[in-house]
Write a protein that holds these residues in place. Structure first.
Motif, PDB file in Angstrom:
ATOM      1  N   ILE A 225      33.175  27.149  36.626  1.00 54.10           N
ATOM      2  CA  ILE A 225      34.339  27.084  37.521  1.00 54.10           C
ATOM      3  C   ILE A 225      35.441  27.963  36.942  1.00 54.10           C
ATOM      4  O   ILE A 225      35.762  27.863  35.758  1.00 54.10           O
ATOM      5  N   ILE A 226      36.016  28.814  37.792  1.00 53.68           N
ATOM      6  CA  ILE A 226      37.154  29.632  37.382  1.00 53.68           C
ATOM      7  C   ILE A 226      38.384  29.172  38.141  1.00 53.68           C
ATOM      8  O   ILE A 226      38.308  28.839  39.323  1.00 53.68           O
ATOM      9  N   GLU A 227      39.549  29.136  37.472  1.00 54.43           N
ATOM     10  CA  GLU A 227      40.778  28.744  38.148  1.00 54.43           C
ATOM     11  C   GLU A 227      41.978  29.384  37.463  1.00 54.43           C
ATOM     12  O   GLU A 227      41.916  29.798  36.302  1.00 54.43           O
ATOM     13  N   ILE A 228      43.074  29.470  38.237  1.00 58.31           N
ATOM     14  CA  ILE A 228      44.373  29.891  37.705  1.00 58.31           C
ATOM     15  C   ILE A 228      45.179  28.633  37.440  1.00 58.31           C
ATOM     16  O   ILE A 228      45.367  27.815  38.342  1.00 58.31           O
TER      17      ILE A 228
ATOM     18  N   HIS B  87      36.231  31.146  43.079  1.00 63.73           N
ATOM     19  CA  HIS B  87      37.495  31.880  43.052  1.00 63.73           C
ATOM     20  C   HIS B  87      38.663  30.912  43.097  1.00 63.73           C
ATOM     21  O   HIS B  87      38.500  29.717  43.363  1.00 63.73           O
ATOM     22  N   ASP B  88      39.867  31.443  42.867  1.00 68.59           N
ATOM     23  CA  ASP B  88      41.097  30.667  42.969  1.00 68.59           C
ATOM     24  C   ASP B  88      42.215  31.622  43.367  1.00 68.59           C
ATOM     25  O   ASP B  88      42.097  32.846  43.210  1.00 68.59           O
ATOM     26  N   THR B  89      43.331  31.075  43.913  1.00 64.14           N
ATOM     27  CA  THR B  89      44.438  31.903  44.373  1.00 64.14           C
ATOM     28  C   THR B  89      45.761  31.415  43.787  1.00 64.14           C
ATOM     29  O   THR B  89      45.900  30.256  43.384  1.00 64.14           O
ATOM     30  N   TYR B  90      46.722  32.343  43.795  1.00 64.36           N
ATOM     31  CA  TYR B  90      48.042  32.122  43.195  1.00 64.36           C
ATOM     32  C   TYR B  90      49.057  32.800  44.113  1.00 64.36           C
ATOM     33  O   TYR B  90      48.975  34.002  44.364  1.00 64.36           O
ATOM     34  N   LEU B  91      50.006  32.027  44.655  1.00 60.61           N
ATOM     35  CA  LEU B  91      50.971  32.562  45.614  1.00 60.61           C
ATOM     36  C   LEU B  91      52.112  33.271  44.885  1.00 60.61           C
ATOM     37  O   LEU B  91      52.727  32.705  43.980  1.00 60.61           O
ATOM     38  N   MET B  92      52.403  34.504  45.290  1.00 62.29           N
ATOM     39  CA  MET B  92      53.471  35.293  44.683  1.00 62.29           C
ATOM     40  C   MET B  92      54.478  35.696  45.757  1.00 62.29           C
ATOM     41  O   MET B  92      54.147  36.427  46.697  1.00 62.29           O
ATOM     42  N   ASN B  93      55.717  35.208  45.633  1.00 60.05           N
ATOM     43  CA  ASN B  93      56.814  35.572  46.526  1.00 60.05           C
ATOM     44  C   ASN B  93      57.784  36.481  45.781  1.00 60.05           C
ATOM     45  O   ASN B  93      58.316  36.100  44.734  1.00 60.05           O
TER      46      ASN B  93
ATOM     47  N   ILE C 116      61.703  39.269  51.839  1.00 61.13           N
ATOM     48  CA  ILE C 116      60.688  38.542  51.074  1.00 61.13           C
ATOM     49  C   ILE C 116      59.344  39.222  51.303  1.00 61.13           C
ATOM     50  O   ILE C 116      58.896  39.374  52.443  1.00 61.13           O
ATOM     51  N   TYR C 117      58.718  39.628  50.234  1.00 62.53           N
ATOM     52  CA  TYR C 117      57.387  40.245  50.305  1.00 62.53           C
ATOM     53  C   TYR C 117      56.437  39.351  49.504  1.00 62.53           C
ATOM     54  O   TYR C 117      56.701  39.054  48.344  1.00 62.53           O
ATOM     55  N   TRP C 118      55.346  38.915  50.152  1.00 60.04           N
ATOM     56  CA  TRP C 118      54.482  37.945  49.489  1.00 60.04           C
ATOM     57  C   TRP C 118      53.012  38.328  49.629  1.00 60.04           C
ATOM     58  O   TRP C 118      52.614  39.052  50.535  1.00 60.04           O
ATOM     59  N   THR C 119      52.253  37.806  48.691  1.00 58.47           N
ATOM     60  CA  THR C 119      50.811  38.006  48.698  1.00 58.47           C
ATOM     61  C   THR C 119      50.164  36.954  47.803  1.00 58.47           C
ATOM     62  O   THR C 119      50.870  36.216  47.096  1.00 58.47           O
ATOM     63  N   TYR C 120      48.854  36.873  47.846  1.00 61.10           N
ATOM     64  CA  TYR C 120      48.109  36.002  46.940  1.00 61.10           C
ATOM     65  C   TYR C 120      47.493  36.837  45.817  1.00 61.10           C
ATOM     66  O   TYR C 120      46.931  37.903  46.068  1.00 61.10           O
ATOM     67  N   ILE C 121      47.607  36.343  44.609  1.00 57.01           N
ATOM     68  CA  ILE C 121      46.816  36.872  43.502  1.00 57.01           C
ATOM     69  C   ILE C 121      45.502  36.098  43.499  1.00 57.01           C
ATOM     70  O   ILE C 121      45.508  34.859  43.461  1.00 57.01           O
ATOM     71  N   VAL C 122      44.406  36.820  43.572  1.00 56.92           N
ATOM     72  CA  VAL C 122      43.085  36.202  43.683  1.00 56.92           C
ATOM     73  C   VAL C 122      42.289  36.472  42.415  1.00 56.92           C
ATOM     74  O   VAL C 122      42.242  37.610  41.938  1.00 56.92           O
ATOM     75  N   VAL C 123      41.684  35.427  41.861  1.00 58.66           N
ATOM     76  CA  VAL C 123      40.730  35.599  40.768  1.00 58.66           C
ATOM     77  C   VAL C 123      39.350  35.244  41.327  1.00 58.66           C
ATOM     78  O   VAL C 123      39.166  34.176  41.924  1.00 58.66           O
ATOM     79  N   ASN C 124      38.414  36.152  41.170  1.00 58.12           N
ATOM     80  CA  ASN C 124      37.076  35.973  41.720  1.00 58.12           C
ATOM     81  C   ASN C 124      36.052  36.221  40.619  1.00 58.12           C
ATOM     82  O   ASN C 124      36.328  36.897  39.630  1.00 58.12           O
ATOM     83  N   SER C 125      34.858  35.654  40.797  1.00 55.80           N
ATOM     84  CA  SER C 125      33.811  35.789  39.786  1.00 55.80           C
ATOM     85  C   SER C 125      32.450  35.822  40.458  1.00 55.80           C
ATOM     86  O   SER C 125      32.299  35.465  41.627  1.00 55.80           O
ATOM     87  N   THR C 126      31.465  36.240  39.675  1.00 56.80           N
ATOM     88  CA  THR C 126      30.102  36.300  40.197  1.00 56.80           C
ATOM     89  C   THR C 126      29.509  34.908  40.394  1.00 56.80           C
ATOM     90  O   THR C 126      28.835  34.642  41.385  1.00 56.80           O
ATOM     91  N   ASN C 127      29.790  34.001  39.461  1.00 57.55           N
ATOM     92  CA  ASN C 127      29.093  32.710  39.494  1.00 57.55           C
ATOM     93  C   ASN C 127      30.009  31.497  39.453  1.00 57.55           C
ATOM     94  O   ASN C 127      29.535  30.362  39.504  1.00 57.55           O
ATOM     95  N   GLY C 128      31.346  31.700  39.356  1.00 54.29           N
ATOM     96  CA  GLY C 128      32.241  30.551  39.204  1.00 54.29           C
ATOM     97  C   GLY C 128      33.236  30.354  40.314  1.00 54.29           C
ATOM     98  O   GLY C 128      34.247  29.650  40.133  1.00 54.29           O
TER      99      GLY C 128
END
Length: 243
Positions: free
Chosen positions: A36-39, A136-142, A122-134
């Motif tokens: 499992i991968i997470e932020i 993904h997870d997201t992180y909100l950036m404003n 306000i400019y926003w996006t998600y930071i995404v961490v992704n992996s081959t086998n674990g």
């Protein structure tokens, strides 16, 4: 960690004839691989002025499962950042990690450059961490770009003008430059003993972002105006309302 385990059970007892007996059995248990991968952090709100590079935040990527996570990539996706802030630059360092053991973590730094003249908002996006086998997870950036109404003008003075009675002429141009990120409105006013002799064109003006407009200054002396040395100023004031 993922493994196979044999669990043995051993039962012993005494029979009515006082003889002892026992029985042994076993259970086969498989602990499955569950990477499992997470932020760890939930998100960030950051003020990022225009014409600057800002260190937005650090994020901690954590392998919270029981097995290694492989081929971890960090990038941004979604929101209005790519459309409304298309000329902005977002860096994630590092943005790749090949193999993270169970319970391990690493830190990535997010750096954003906002170009000069970028409109406030306000400019926003998600930071995404992704992996081959674990997974993904997201992180909100404003990102909040504040209003900036900075400006400059040149020159700041003119030499003494020798003006004959019953004459008029051009003194010079003042260049007003908008260094901010919104349209700026200016007003002019005349000061000093030379005020009656000075003409300012235009008396008010608007300057767009990353632009320069001119104010022309003239003089006009009537035939009967008394001889003397007259000092005058043209004051330029930013009349733009604050955000």
């Amino acid at each position: 960690p993922p493994t196979s385990i044999y669990v043995f059970g051993n039962a012993t007892w005494m029979n009515p004839d006082k003889t002892n007996a026992s029985y042994v059995n076993s259970t086969y248990v498989v602990v499955a691989s569950n990477p499992i991968i997470e932020i760890i952090e939930e998100g960030v709100n950051k003020t990022t002025p225009h014409d600057k590079t800002t260190d937005v935040s650090n994020i901690t990527i954590y392998s919270s499962g029981n097995d290694r996570v492989r081929n971890i990539r960090i990038y941004h996706a979604g929101g209005n950042f790519d459309y409304d802030c298309y000329d902005c630059t977002l860096q994630i360092i590092p943005d790749y990690y090949g193999d993270l053991y169970a319970g391990g973590n690493f830190t990535s730094n997010i750096i954003v450059t906002i170009p000069k003249g970028k409109a406030p908002g306000i400019y926003w996006t998600y930071i995404v961490v992704n992996s081959t086998n674990g997974g993904h997870d997201t992180y909100l950036m404003n990102l909040s770009v504040p209003m900036n109404t900075s400006w400059s003008l040149t020159p700041t003075s003119f030499p003494t003008i020798l003006a004959q009675p019953n004459t008029s002429g051009w003194i010079g141009d003042v260049n007003v430059t908008n260094d901010g990120n919104v349209k700026i409105y200016f007003e002019t006013s005349k000061r000093g003993s030379a005020s009656p002799l000075i003409l300012v064109v235009p008396e008010g003006l608007a300057v767009d972002t990353l632009s320069t407009n001119n104010i022309s200054i003239f003089y006009s002396v009537s035939a009967s105006y008394p001889q003397g040395l007259y000092y005058g100023e043209v004051a330029v004031r930013n009349s733009t309302l604050p955000a």
